[in-house]
Design a protein around this motif. Structure first.
Motif, PDB file in Angstrom:
ATOM      1  N   ASN A 183       0.820  -1.216   0.000  1.00 34.51           N
ATOM      2  CA  ASN A 183       0.000   0.000   0.000  1.00 34.51           C
ATOM      3  C   ASN A 183       0.855   1.269   0.000  1.00 34.51           C
ATOM      4  O   ASN A 183       0.593   2.229   0.720  1.00 34.51           O
ATOM      5  CB  ASN A 183      -0.958   0.007   1.189  1.00 34.51           C
ATOM      6  N   GLY A 184       1.937   1.214  -0.762  1.00 39.02           N
ATOM      7  CA  GLY A 184       2.782   2.401  -0.923  1.00 39.02           C
ATOM      8  C   GLY A 184       3.893   2.535   0.076  1.00 39.02           C
ATOM      9  O   GLY A 184       4.778   3.380  -0.075  1.00 39.02           O
ATOM     10  N   LYS A 185       3.870   1.690   1.135  1.00 43.55           N
ATOM     11  CA  LYS A 185       4.919   1.796   2.163  1.00 43.55           C
ATOM     12  C   LYS A 185       5.931   0.684   2.012  1.00 43.55           C
ATOM     13  O   LYS A 185       5.575  -0.471   1.807  1.00 43.55           O
ATOM     14  CB  LYS A 185       4.294   1.657   3.561  1.00 43.55           C
ATOM     15  N   THR A 186       7.197   1.035   2.166  1.00 38.57           N
ATOM     16  CA  THR A 186       8.254   0.029   2.075  1.00 38.57           C
ATOM     17  C   THR A 186       8.312  -0.788   3.360  1.00 38.57           C
ATOM     18  O   THR A 186       8.288  -0.242   4.467  1.00 38.57           O
ATOM     19  CB  THR A 186       9.613   0.699   1.824  1.00 38.57           C
ATOM     20  N   ILE A 187       8.365  -2.103   3.201  1.00 35.00           N
ATOM     21  CA  ILE A 187       8.399  -3.022   4.345  1.00 35.00           C
ATOM     22  C   ILE A 187       9.579  -3.956   4.125  1.00 35.00           C
ATOM     23  O   ILE A 187       9.791  -4.427   3.006  1.00 35.00           O
ATOM     24  CB  ILE A 187       7.125  -3.900   4.383  1.00 35.00           C
ATOM     25  N   LEU A 188      10.313  -4.216   5.174  1.00 38.66           N
ATOM     26  CA  LEU A 188      11.401  -5.171   5.072  1.00 38.66           C
ATOM     27  C   LEU A 188      10.937  -6.506   5.629  1.00 38.66           C
ATOM     28  O   LEU A 188      10.452  -6.584   6.761  1.00 38.66           O
ATOM     29  CB  LEU A 188      12.623  -4.671   5.858  1.00 38.66           C
ATOM     30  N   ILE A 189      11.055  -7.556   4.820  1.00 35.82           N
ATOM     31  CA  ILE A 189      10.728  -8.874   5.375  1.00 35.82           C
ATOM     32  C   ILE A 189      11.988  -9.728   5.384  1.00 35.82           C
ATOM     33  O   ILE A 189      12.815  -9.650   4.475  1.00 35.82           O
ATOM     34  CB  ILE A 189       9.562  -9.581   4.637  1.00 35.82           C
ATOM     35  N   SER A 190      12.097 -10.511   6.468  1.00 37.13           N
ATOM     36  CA  SER A 190      13.293 -11.334   6.650  1.00 37.13           C
ATOM     37  C   SER A 190      12.898 -12.799   6.572  1.00 37.13           C
ATOM     38  O   SER A 190      11.754 -13.159   6.853  1.00 37.13           O
ATOM     39  CB  SER A 190      13.917 -11.075   8.024  1.00 37.13           C
TER      40      SER A 190
END
Lengths: 768, 768
Positions: free
Chosen positions: B754-761
């Motif tokens: 939704n437009g936001k950067t998310i870091l997944i590990s």
């Protein structure tokens, strides 16, 4: 032109060389017919080279199952095929046991064919040296009798030139034939019996599916130096074949001849169980008369046709030969004596175009038959469509129309559509307009209004209904539009607002309404009957007129022309003259998409409308449109040059008119379109006639009067034609500088020549 | 929907009644396949009711001679046919000498079919009362092995219920088969040998013309209450058939079973003279493993596929069943392991659409295979077209193009065009665009640029050349136009300036030029090689760009939409909702001309462009176009609902998106288009996958990053899917109100939600 081997001659088509490469072309060009049957110029004796065998019986066809990759709703289930009929012409010839076969002879000399159009016979003669070194002279004459239209006659003679020889004639009939265009060598004939009675033979066969019953028959007589021989033949009978072998020794220099009588009796004219009996009667009469008397009758019958239909041209033998070739083949194809028949585009000369009736009949053929026959012939052609009205209504229903709207088929044998390309079958709907126009044209020419209240108006109403339903309203244009059509120019498919189609649609509605009004005021009883039968109301008529008045016509302000269709100006407008000649004819060189997006026009389209509705436009407008469209026209339809010739003549462009005239009149003789081997273009031959009478002669009918504006190509010294106008015959003889008119009739006649009224009296030459 | 008899179930397709009227539909729905072969759900035992027999071998086709009434230049000489292959499944069953035939039984009860998608097998069971009053219980299970893709396995058991009975199993193989779509019951197979070795049988047969050599084989084992029997069978051998008869008495309540192993070895994988040897090896291995172990392997193989490809939906069993049905059949059709194969629109479930490869592969299937398999599978699909480049150039040459321009075929088996309707073959040229788009899409998704300098650019250059030559200049518009095309909406033919076609033409040229420039600066060696090979100069590129920059797009100021084609607004713009339902589907009710002039849209056309080139347009523009075109869309192409579902979801119209989703996912299960009996719509099943992942999940790749805008239909509690993105696996689980992301991989990954950067590990659940 692509072929140039026919010897120019005023009355005959002549070939003077034996060339296997042109055998198929000659088989077309030298075809004979008598309205009831036809025969390509196949050799009687064996021929092992490339050949296209064709014997045809009028009205006998086959409904071939259609197979296309992707079926469309509404497609007819069959595609009519012109059928190759059982062969009656065959005569195997053995000379010292070697079969005569021109493809295998050591030498063929003095080969000549002559199709004598004046007298209606085909002659072939040659000297041949066989593999066995025997030299023979062969002379063959044959004709299809006009008087006895179930009969064909052959005289075949062989003279051994360098030694005596045993000669065997083996005349045969054979029903084991196929069509050249059959996909898988399918058989279309079911042989019912092969029988013999003395020296006569009969094969009864019926067509599959359509079950047309026919009897093919033959009988032969032998002559030794004109003395009749009585040889009992050996009989060779098989399941689809019967042959009689007559053998005798012939001294060097003597002549052995066979006269073979053959032909067909068909169940259109006889009870299907009486076909052999009928055939016997034909043979009895033929034998009784004999070859010479039959030939004499043939000459007289053709003389009667020519007396009315001939066009003479002085000073230009190729032009003369061309027009007679056209008139001859038209009369070989259709004589107007049987209202169940019609005029197939290839007549009796080939298989292509698998149906007998196209819009060609109405748009091109009717004027010729109106002017050169009794007007009942043209009326027969109109009634043919009246008789198919119910099927045309059913055809329209299959495409979603209702309320008695009719769409006449694009191609038909019996009133049903029998062609399936969606872009033609479903979209080339302008054909409906030609059928209405023919009614108008018949009345205009003959003055016989009776056909309209009696029959024609019902056809017109059904056609008007079709156009009313087929047009749709474009809110964007605030006009009625006709989307998704193919015009006369079949090099455009699925276009919107084809001007010709829109114009004839509007005209059909208005003409129908005019006639309704006239019949209401003049033929009250008919009016009530027709309106009731058609369930037609005044309010429905009002709806039609809204469409007619509101129809859209694409127009270019810049070019001051109506556009052939929406978007025509988006094309790359490269004229035909700029096109690489190696690309011609484009229908044999280009893929279909390339043809479609090109500006090239197969045949008159917008200009066809200017031809039909000449009075609606000024000469200036004609000129604008001619100059705009003709340069993009490739004339790859046989129906194209004649209309252009007429219009060029009207514009005073006599050289151009003459060029188009030669092209239309010698289309097949010179094989302009690389296809004469497939058969001749019969229906366009009537266009050739029009290009002289309407083009050079400038003949029109206006306000019940014949009018003329005679012109003459500089290549000609004079030309003449006759027209039957309202039961009187007017002979027109155009020379350089003046025109003679003669009237064969009983009443004075006012005609208009170059705008001036002239009175002509019976048997009194008037020169203008 | 038109059928509603499939029992909703999360993992299985289930039918619980025997209805002869739906046998053909079920034969399609319950089809099994393993990428190398396929089998409609025909009964093993005799069935005298209406049935459509189909066994198919991947890559084995027949070039059927095409026959159309009127040939067009450039048509291919053949139309590829999907071939019904020799049958390996047949087991005649005789009970006290009466053949078991469900169509003739006195009673059929407890009939059930189950296609277990989780484990990859088909079960059928029923109780039947024969004419002889014997009651039997029958249970049949079969599958096509994923591990051994030349092998099919059947377990068939019969239990006499009301008396003891003599039971004969007569397993057979048979090459005397025809195609349902053959025009004249043509035979397409030439049987070379029928042989036996002990209890194994082999039929070697080759296809006519294409000469694909195959060996069909079988071997059987008998069991009495699970105890293996050793019965020596009677052998019945004929020219195209071999059967073994195993007879024994079975006591009431006991069970006689037969395990039949069968299948095909083909010369794509073996020397053509070694096919029997190869077949023996398959049979030896199969017998050695036995039915149970083979079935266990099958379950494990399918478990591996599902582990990656499954989509779960909670709270909506029909939706769940639908998506699994789609994923299951895609994997049955194409597993990506053989670069010579491709994805036929009907897979292994019917004969229609006689070729294996359409633009469906590039436009619809590649995203599914990219995300659920290793990226080498998608690259294989691209290389398939690279390998056909020369044939695509030849195809373009047939249509008048030159200089290495390529037109990929509309339908192909081996790179040659094998379809002949001019409006499709010659004019549906937008397919070329999809082939270029797939290259772009592959690079966008995988990040693997290497394909473009290695192979892709050559394809792009040939396609750019085609568009450059195909566009023509309209002096009237002062723009380049593309005339005479058929767009994705095949309910329009031969239209001018189809917006989608023009748009993708422009895009292809610009994308090609971008890549040329990138390769010039980054891959100098490749650049020189490619430019030399293609004989491409800077000035030619400049000419291309002139066309690309100057291309015309029809636009309506009034409606603020691009027009599907020139003249679209002239139509009667009556929406589908106003159309009488009795007229649907219009392709089965209306004649083609009526469809063409209507505004009705078969599948996304302008909206297909908005799907491919989403980033080029604002959401407002999408909305304008969606609202303008969707109301005229009849979705009579299987490829239509998925694109509309994705766009409706993007516009936040979740109810509409859900309706389209059901329609795409259950298109065949519920038979929306009245045609499931002909086979399933395989390629559109990949569109169903997209409608969840791209539609509801809102997944895109932008600037090398996965982005999501998850939405959920109100009918669902949750759904989940996995995608393989650049060698790591992201699992997405969308619930109402939040979304979980999980990464199976080794490296942290930035995604955008939704437009936001998310870091997944790796192995770390992230909830958004």
């Amino acid at each position: 032109m692509n072929l140039d081997y026919i010897i120019p001659n005023n009355w005959s088509i002549i070939e003077e060389e034996f060339n296997p490469d042109q055998v198929k072309a000659s088989e077309s060009l030298f075809s004979i017919g008598n309205g009831a049957m036809g025969q390509r110029a196949n050799f009687e004796e064996r021929y092992s080279g490339p050949t296209f065998q064709g014997s045809y019986i009028a009205g006998v066809y086959y409904p071939d199952k259609t197979r296309v990759g992707w079926w469309k709703n509404g497609y007819p289930e069959y595609f009519a095929k012109v059928l190759n009929a059982p062969s009656w012409i065959g005569i195997d010839v053995f000379i010292n046991e070697e079969a005569l076969d021109l493809f295998k002879c050591k030498k063929v000399e003095n080969f000549k064919r002559e199709l004598n159009m004046k007298e209606g016979w085909l002659l072939r003669s040659f000297n041949a040296t066989l593999q066995n070194n025997l030299e023979v002279e062969v002379v063959v004459k044959r004709f299809l009798s006009l008087d006895m239209d179930e009969l064909g006659v052959i005289s075949y003679s062989v003279k051994p030139l360098n030694a005596s020889a045993n000669i065997t004639y083996q005349p045969y009939i054979d029903s084991g034939i196929t069509n050249e265009d059959s996909n898988w060598d399918d058989k279309f004939w079911d042989t019912l019996s092969v029988s013999q009675k003395d020296t006569s033979a009969f094969i009864q066969a019926k067509t599959m599916k359509t079950e047309f019953y026919t009897c093919t028959f033959m009988e032969s007589e032998l002559f030794y130096n004109d003395k009749k021989l009585n040889i009992t033949p050996d009989v060779d009978k098989a399941s689809t074949h019967i042959a009689f072998a007559y053998s005798t020794k012939v001294n060097q220099g003597d002549v052995l001849s066979i006269h073979k009588f053959g032909g067909y009796t068909v169940d259109r004219n006889h009870d299907k169980y009486e076909l052999v009996t009928a055939a016997k009667a034909v043979l009895d009469k033929a034998k009784h008369l004999g070859f010479s008397a039959l030939l004499e009758n043939q000459k007289q019958a053709w003389a009667r046709i020519w007396d009315m239909a001939d066009i003479t041209i002085e000073g230009d033998v190729k032009a003369q030969q061309g027009i007679r070739f056209n008139i001859f083949h038209l009369n070989q194809t259709y004589l107007g004596t049987d209202a169940r028949l019609n005029i197939g585009p290839k007549g009796f000369t080939g298989e292509k175009y698998g149906g007998s009736t196209y819009w060609d009949t109405e748009a091109y053929c009717i004027p010729f038959y109106m002017a050169t026959k009794d007007q009942s012939v043209a009326r027969n052609l109109l009634e043919y469509r009246y008789n198919h009205l119910q099927k045309a209504i059913e055809n329209a229903e299959k495409l979603g129309f209702s309320n008695g709207a009719a769409l006449y088929p694009m191609v038909t044998m019996n009133g049903e559509e029998c062609h399936n390309e969606w872009e033609i079958t479903f979209e080339e709907i302008h054909r409906n307009g030609a059928i209405a126009f023919a009614i108008y044209n018949y009345h205009r020419y003959t003055g016989d209004y009776s056909y309209i209240p009696e029959k024609g108006l019902e056809v017109l109403i059904a056609i008007a209904r079709f156009w009313h339903q087929r047009a749709t309203f474009s809110t964007d244009k605030n006009k009625y539009v006709i989307l998704g059509v193919t015009g006369p120019n079949e090099y455009e498919n699925n276009v919107n607002n084809n001007w010709y189609t829109n114009y004839i649609a509007k005209w059909c509605i208005k003409y129908t309404v005019e006639n309704i009004e006239r019949i209401e005021s003049e033929f009250g009883i008919d009016y009530t009957r027709i309106m009731n039968k058609a369930k037609l109301s005044k309010s429905e008529i009002k709806d039609w007129m809204e469409v007619a008045e509101g129809i859209y016509f694409p127009y270019s302000e810049k070019h001051e022309v109506f556009l052939q269709q929406d978007g025509f100006l988006d094309k790359e407008l490269i004229t035909v003259s700029e096109l690489d000649q190696s690309q011609r004819p484009i229908n044999q060189k280009w893929s279909w998409d390339r043809i479609l997006r090109s500006p090239y026009i197969k045949q008159a389209d917008t200009l066809q409308g200017f031809y039909f509705f000449e009075d609606h436009f000024s000469t200036h407008e004609l000129e604008q449109h001619f100059d705009f469209y003709e340069p993009f026209t490739v004339h790859e339809s046989s129906l194209s040059p004649c209309v252009h010739s007429i219009q060029a003549a009207k514009l005073g462009r006599m050289n151009q008119a003459y060029t188009f005239y030669l092209r239309t009149s010698r289309l097949d003789l010179d094989d302009y379109n690389h296809e004469v081997h497939e058969g001749l273009h019969i229906t366009s031959m009537a266009g050739t006639w029009m290009s002289i009478v309407e083009g050079f002669g400038g003949m029109r009918v206006k306000n019940d009067k014949l009018t003329f504006e005679p012109k003459i190509p500089e290549q000609w010294d004079a030309y003449s034609f006759k027209v039957n106008f309202r039961h009187q015959i007017i002979k027109v003889n155009v020379c350089k500088g003046h025109t003679h008119f003669e009237l064969e009739g009983k009443h004075d006649l006012e005609i208009i020549v170059n705008g001036k009224t002239i009175l002509i009296s019976p048997n009194n030459l008037v020169t203008v």
